[in-house]
Design a protein around this motif. Structure first.
Motif, short mmCIF file in Angstrom:
data_model
loop_
_atom_site.label_atom_id
_atom_site.label_comp_id
_atom_site.label_asym_id
_atom_site.label_seq_id
_atom_site.Cartn_x
_atom_site.Cartn_y
_atom_site.Cartn_z
N ARG A 33 9.94 1.39 9.32
CA ARG A 33 10.04 2.80 9.70
C ARG A 33 8.84 3.25 10.53
O ARG A 33 8.99 3.95 11.53
CB ARG A 33 10.22 3.68 8.47
N GLY A 34 7.65 2.83 10.13
CA GLY A 34 6.45 3.20 10.88
C GLY A 34 6.42 2.59 12.27
O GLY A 34 6.10 3.27 13.25
N LEU A 52 -1.32 -3.33 1.99
CA LEU A 52 -0.43 -2.45 1.23
C LEU A 52 -0.67 -2.69 -0.26
O LEU A 52 -0.92 -3.81 -0.68
CB LEU A 52 1.04 -2.74 1.57
N GLU A 53 -0.54 -1.63 -1.02
CA GLU A 53 -0.69 -1.75 -2.47
C GLU A 53 0.61 -1.32 -3.13
O GLU A 53 1.12 -0.23 -2.85
CB GLU A 53 -1.85 -0.89 -2.96
N VAL A 66 -2.88 0.83 4.54
CA VAL A 66 -3.96 1.11 5.49
C VAL A 66 -3.90 0.07 6.59
O VAL A 66 -3.58 -1.09 6.35
CB VAL A 66 -5.33 1.12 4.78
N ARG A 67 -4.16 0.52 7.81
CA ARG A 67 -4.22 -0.42 8.93
C ARG A 67 -5.62 -0.98 9.01
O ARG A 67 -6.60 -0.24 8.97
CB ARG A 67 -3.85 0.29 10.24
N LEU A 68 -5.71 -2.29 9.09
CA LEU A 68 -6.99 -2.96 9.21
C LEU A 68 -7.21 -3.37 10.65
O LEU A 68 -6.26 -3.72 11.35
CB LEU A 68 -7.02 -4.21 8.33
N TYR A 104 -0.38 -8.09 2.32
CA TYR A 104 -0.95 -7.97 3.66
C TYR A 104 0.14 -8.29 4.66
O TYR A 104 0.96 -9.19 4.43
CB TYR A 104 -2.14 -8.92 3.84
N ALA A 105 0.16 -7.56 5.77
CA ALA A 105 1.19 -7.78 6.78
C ALA A 105 0.55 -7.85 8.16
O ALA A 105 -0.42 -7.15 8.45
CB ALA A 105 2.21 -6.65 6.75
N TYR A 106 1.12 -8.72 9.00
CA TYR A 106 0.71 -8.85 10.39
C TYR A 106 1.95 -8.65 11.24
O TYR A 106 2.99 -9.26 10.99
CB TYR A 106 0.11 -10.23 10.65
N ALA A 107 1.87 -7.78 12.25
CA ALA A 107 3.01 -7.49 13.12
C ALA A 107 2.59 -7.62 14.57
O ALA A 107 1.51 -7.16 14.95
CB ALA A 107 3.53 -6.08 12.85
#
Length: 161
Positions: A33-34, A52-53, A66-68, A104-107
């Protein structure tokens, strides 16, 4: 009968609880969505890293994100994250750190093997890595481009014993 623990069972010596499939679904939904709003506005997804938590008591609830920036938490440079062969090691480092995030996510925007533009998302947690590719298309109305939803799948376990 025998009572064998499940594979990859680290109960008792792990910082985060086991991730439910509903946690993974909620995280992908939040990310999709973001990123869809960002893509519709004409912006590009160029190597975004997220922490993400998940709620420790309620499966399927993401309580924070939060974006790192590459380099935060000694997580490696942008070039390191762009290299698909280094990402599993970088995810391992993040998951081993003393940070509270469980996911943790990487896009990143890239082309699929079928030469279709997609936003590729890798989501890593202590029990494995999950991936999704969201196709990019021309937008309608006010949107310059749009992001189409796509299924995610488990890629591989993060830790290999």
């Amino acid at each position: 009968m025998f009572d064998f623990p499940p594979l990859q069972d680290h109960r008792g010596d792990r910082r985060h609880r086991f991730m439910e499939s509903s946690d993974i679904n909620a995280a992908f939904d939040l990310l999709y969505r973001g990123m869809r709003r960002q893509v519709q506005r004409g912006l590009h997804v160029r190597g975004l890293l997220f922490a993400l938590e998940a709620d420790s008591e309620i499966p399927g609830q993401v309580t924070g994100s939060v974006r790192l920036l590459p380099g935060d938490l000694d997580s490696g440079s942008a070039e390191d994250w762009a290299d698909a062969t280094q990402r599993p090691r970088l995810f391992e480092q993040l998951l081993d750190s003393a940070q509270p995030a469980a996911l943790y996510a990487y896009a990143v925007e890239q082309r699929s093997p079928h030469d279709v533009p997609v936003v590729w998302v890798e989501l890593a947690e202590a029990d494995g890595c999950h991936v999704a590719s969201f196709p990019l298309c021309a937008g309608r109305g006010w949107a310059e481009r749009d992001l189409l939803d796509g299924p995610h799948q488990r890629l591989l376990p993060v830790t290999q014993d």
